[in-house]
Motif scaffolding. Structure first.
Motif, mmCIF file in Angstrom:
data_model
loop_
_atom_site.group_PDB
_atom_site.id
_atom_site.type_symbol
_atom_site.label_atom_id
_atom_site.label_comp_id
_atom_site.label_asym_id
_atom_site.label_seq_id
_atom_site.Cartn_x
_atom_site.Cartn_y
_atom_site.Cartn_z
ATOM 1 N N VAL A 30 0.844 -1.201 0.000
ATOM 2 C CA VAL A 30 0.000 0.000 0.000
ATOM 3 C C VAL A 30 0.879 1.251 0.000
ATOM 4 C CG1 VAL A 30 -1.966 1.139 1.124
ATOM 5 C CG2 VAL A 30 -1.537 -1.275 1.572
ATOM 6 N N PHE A 31 0.412 2.274 -0.707
ATOM 7 C CA PHE A 31 1.090 3.576 -0.681
ATOM 8 C C PHE A 31 0.063 4.630 -0.276
ATOM 9 C CE2 PHE A 31 2.744 7.465 -2.925
ATOM 10 C CZ PHE A 31 3.924 7.581 -2.201
ATOM 11 N N ARG A 32 0.370 5.366 0.789
ATOM 12 C CA ARG A 32 -0.484 6.490 1.208
ATOM 13 C C ARG A 32 0.362 7.749 1.135
ATOM 14 N NH1 ARG A 32 0.620 7.134 7.006
ATOM 15 N NH2 ARG A 32 1.887 5.374 7.643
ATOM 16 N N PHE A 33 -0.202 8.820 0.597
ATOM 17 C CA PHE A 33 0.618 10.025 0.381
ATOM 18 C C PHE A 33 -0.201 11.278 0.642
ATOM 19 C CE2 PHE A 33 -1.681 9.647 -3.532
ATOM 20 C CZ PHE A 33 -1.732 10.910 -4.104
ATOM 21 N N ASP A 34 0.524 12.396 0.730
ATOM 22 C CA ASP A 34 -0.102 13.698 0.971
ATOM 23 C C ASP A 34 -0.219 14.473 -0.341
ATOM 24 O OD1 ASP A 34 -0.200 13.357 3.782
ATOM 25 O OD2 ASP A 34 1.887 13.996 3.974
ATOM 26 N N PHE A 35 -1.390 15.034 -0.586
ATOM 27 C CA PHE A 35 -1.554 15.927 -1.740
ATOM 28 C C PHE A 35 -0.829 17.246 -1.466
ATOM 29 C CE2 PHE A 35 -5.307 13.200 -2.655
ATOM 30 C CZ PHE A 35 -5.004 12.901 -3.969
ATOM 31 N N PRO A 36 -0.527 18.050 -2.521
ATOM 32 C CA PRO A 36 0.193 19.312 -2.325
ATOM 33 C C PRO A 36 -0.473 20.207 -1.278
ATOM 34 C CG PRO A 36 -0.004 18.840 -4.661
ATOM 35 C CD PRO A 36 -0.820 17.809 -3.941
ATOM 36 N N GLY A 37 0.369 20.822 -0.432
ATOM 37 C CA GLY A 37 -0.144 21.741 0.582
ATOM 38 C C GLY A 37 -0.800 21.045 1.768
ATOM 39 N N ASN A 38 -0.690 19.721 1.823
ATOM 40 C CA ASN A 38 -1.220 18.939 2.945
ATOM 41 C C ASN A 38 -0.094 18.086 3.520
ATOM 42 O OD1 ASN A 38 -4.447 19.096 2.800
ATOM 43 N ND2 ASN A 38 -3.661 18.991 0.721
ATOM 44 N N GLY A 39 -0.182 17.780 4.819
ATOM 45 C CA GLY A 39 0.811 16.881 5.430
ATOM 46 C C GLY A 39 2.228 17.343 5.150
ATOM 47 N N GLU A 40 3.051 16.424 4.645
ATOM 48 C CA GLU A 40 4.475 16.735 4.421
ATOM 49 C C GLU A 40 4.791 17.155 2.986
ATOM 50 O OE1 GLU A 40 7.317 13.937 6.660
ATOM 51 O OE2 GLU A 40 5.596 12.653 6.214
ATOM 52 N N SER A 41 3.780 17.160 2.111
ATOM 53 C CA SER A 41 4.058 17.466 0.702
ATOM 54 C C SER A 41 4.264 18.958 0.465
ATOM 55 C CB SER A 41 2.932 16.944 -0.190
ATOM 56 O OG SER A 41 2.953 15.536 -0.231
ATOM 57 N N GLU A 42 5.005 19.269 -0.604
ATOM 58 C CA GLU A 42 5.227 20.661 -0.992
ATOM 59 C C GLU A 42 3.970 21.234 -1.643
ATOM 60 O OE1 GLU A 42 10.034 20.515 -1.865
ATOM 61 O OE2 GLU A 42 8.676 20.686 -3.567
ATOM 62 N N GLY A 43 4.048 22.516 -1.979
ATOM 63 C CA GLY A 43 2.929 23.158 -2.663
ATOM 64 C C GLY A 43 2.041 23.876 -1.662
ATOM 65 N N SER A 44 1.140 24.713 -2.183
ATOM 66 C CA SER A 44 0.265 25.457 -1.265
ATOM 67 C C SER A 44 -1.114 24.810 -1.275
ATOM 68 C CB SER A 44 0.171 26.921 -1.707
ATOM 69 O OG SER A 44 -0.368 26.980 -3.002
ATOM 70 N N PHE A 45 -1.776 24.872 -0.121
ATOM 71 C CA PHE A 45 -3.108 24.285 -0.008
ATOM 72 C C PHE A 45 -4.094 25.068 -0.876
ATOM 73 C CE2 PHE A 45 -7.341 24.503 1.800
ATOM 74 C CZ PHE A 45 -7.677 23.164 1.772
ATOM 75 N N GLN A 46 -4.903 24.347 -1.649
ATOM 76 C CA GLN A 46 -5.936 24.984 -2.474
ATOM 77 C C GLN A 46 -7.294 24.389 -2.135
ATOM 78 O OE1 GLN A 46 -5.449 27.484 -4.569
ATOM 79 N NE2 GLN A 46 -3.224 27.492 -4.433
ATOM 80 N N TYR A 47 -8.314 25.218 -2.228
ATOM 81 C CA TYR A 47 -9.668 24.772 -1.899
ATOM 82 C C TYR A 47 -10.218 23.827 -2.980
ATOM 83 C CZ TYR A 47 -14.657 25.140 -0.773
ATOM 84 O OH TYR A 47 -15.959 24.868 -0.465
ATOM 85 N N GLY A 48 -10.025 24.177 -4.241
ATOM 86 C CA GLY A 48 -10.574 23.376 -5.346
ATOM 87 C C GLY A 48 -9.638 22.237 -5.708
ATOM 88 N N ASN A 49 -9.009 22.358 -6.893
ATOM 89 C CA ASN A 49 -7.916 21.435 -7.230
ATOM 90 C C ASN A 49 -8.314 19.983 -7.439
ATOM 91 O OD1 ASN A 49 -5.804 23.122 -7.410
ATOM 92 N ND2 ASN A 49 -4.595 22.204 -5.787
ATOM 93 N N TYR A 50 -9.571 19.695 -7.702
ATOM 94 C CA TYR A 50 -9.989 18.292 -7.837
ATOM 95 C C TYR A 50 -9.275 17.612 -9.000
ATOM 96 C CZ TYR A 50 -13.666 19.046 -4.401
ATOM 97 O OH TYR A 50 -14.344 19.314 -3.243
ATOM 98 N N ARG A 51 -9.326 18.243 -10.165
ATOM 99 C CA ARG A 51 -8.700 17.616 -11.339
ATOM 100 C C ARG A 51 -7.181 17.601 -11.208
ATOM 101 N NH1 ARG A 51 -12.695 20.600 -13.942
ATOM 102 N NH2 ARG A 51 -14.349 19.329 -14.862
ATOM 103 N N SER A 52 -6.659 18.664 -10.604
ATOM 104 C CA SER A 52 -5.217 18.746 -10.411
ATOM 105 C C SER A 52 -4.740 17.621 -9.476
ATOM 106 C CB SER A 52 -4.905 20.128 -9.850
ATOM 107 O OG SER A 52 -3.654 20.154 -9.294
ATOM 108 N N GLU A 53 -5.556 17.284 -8.456
ATOM 109 C CA GLU A 53 -5.183 16.176 -7.570
ATOM 110 C C GLU A 53 -5.296 14.831 -8.294
ATOM 111 O OE1 GLU A 53 -7.098 16.497 -3.711
ATOM 112 O OE2 GLU A 53 -5.887 18.261 -3.201
#
Length: 266
Positions: free
Chosen positions: A63-86
């Motif tokens: 199993v692989f569990r990961f953080d999307f950008p701007g969440n947890g330990e991942s880089e990037g800034s948190f965005q409200y939308g971003n569904y397709r980008s995720e």
């Protein structure tokens, strides 16, 4: 059944914007991997994800569990939308494992992550077992509860809305662009693009206080190869119903593994 503990490895995957996505691979030695996607303002350490990892490891499934950008330990800034980008971020993860000669055979997402895995299936067609845990069918709903009923008027005027906690501190900023991204993400149209060969399971709690169980019924109407499971009395995070998730999700993932093994002629 394997009793060997999985080896945990921290892995960094670059997404299409060159941001580092940080995740943990629970490696049981299997060639197949299940990828778990967290929800809105959550992380790879969300208890539902961690509990599912334990159940999958016991079956010898990596199993692989990961953080999307701007969440947890991942880089990037948190965005409200971003569904397709995720969904594109998830594609970067799938490609990473393909490059390592491993195969992502299933993707599972909770809440916003449920939307992300469905959007993924509608666009990429390379993972044939998809699990939508409490995803939202109508993305126009649920916004007023967070942003206030005049959210469109305010954001047109100020071009952003700051969401504050009870103490009055800003928790995150919603930009006009990110709000429009959400409003323009049509799950109905996306779900019609999912291949008939893709097996989709939707799990939802009957007492979900954030996304009504009716959303799950809407997915059931339109996704071609769909199975629906309602967990009676469960809330959005399955607080008192964690133990009921594994017996629903695990057999669905294992069936998918058998399908792919049959296709490879094992």
């Amino acid at each position: 059944m394997t009793e060997n503990p999985a080896v945990q490895k921290k892995i960094t995957v670059l997404n299409q914007h060159n941001e580092k996505l940080v995740g943990v691979l629970h490696d049981t030695g299997s060639m197949e991997i299940v990828v778990l996607c967290h929800g809105f303002r959550s992380s790879k350490d969300f208890n539902t994800m961690v509990n599912l990892v334990g159940a999958l490891e016991k079956e010898g499934i990596s199993v692989f569990r990961f953080d999307f950008p701007g969440n947890g330990e991942s880089e990037g800034s948190f965005q409200y939308g971003n569904y397709r980008s995720e969904a594109d971020d998830l594609h970067s993860v799938v490609e990473y494992f393909n490059g390592a000669n491993l195969k992502v055979t299933a993707v599972l997402g909770h809440s916003k992550g449920g939307n992300v895995v469905l959007l993924y299936a509608s666009k990429y067609h390379d993972v044939h077992t998809v699990i939508n845990l409490s995803g939202r069918y109508n993305l126009e709903k649920g916004i007023a509860e967070r942003l206030g009923k005049d959210f469109l008027k305010i954001i047109k005027k100020d071009s952003f809305i700051d969401v504050k906690n009870r103490a009055g501190n800003v928790e995150y900023r919603v930009t006009e662009e990110s709000l429009m991204d959400r409003l323009n993400t049509n799950m109905h149209d996306a779900c019609l693009q999912i291949d008939k060969g893709c097996r989709v399971l939707t799990v939802h709690g009957s007492a979900d206080e954030i996304i009504p169980v009716e959303d799950a019924l809407e997915f059931d109407k339109i996704i071609p190869n769909h199975k629906l499971h309602i967990i009676e009395g469960a809330n959005h995070c399955y607080t008192s119903h964690q133990a009921e998730l594994t017996p629903v999700i695990l057999p669905f993932i294992k069936e998918g593994l058998q399908h792919s093994a049959a296709e490879l002629g094992h």
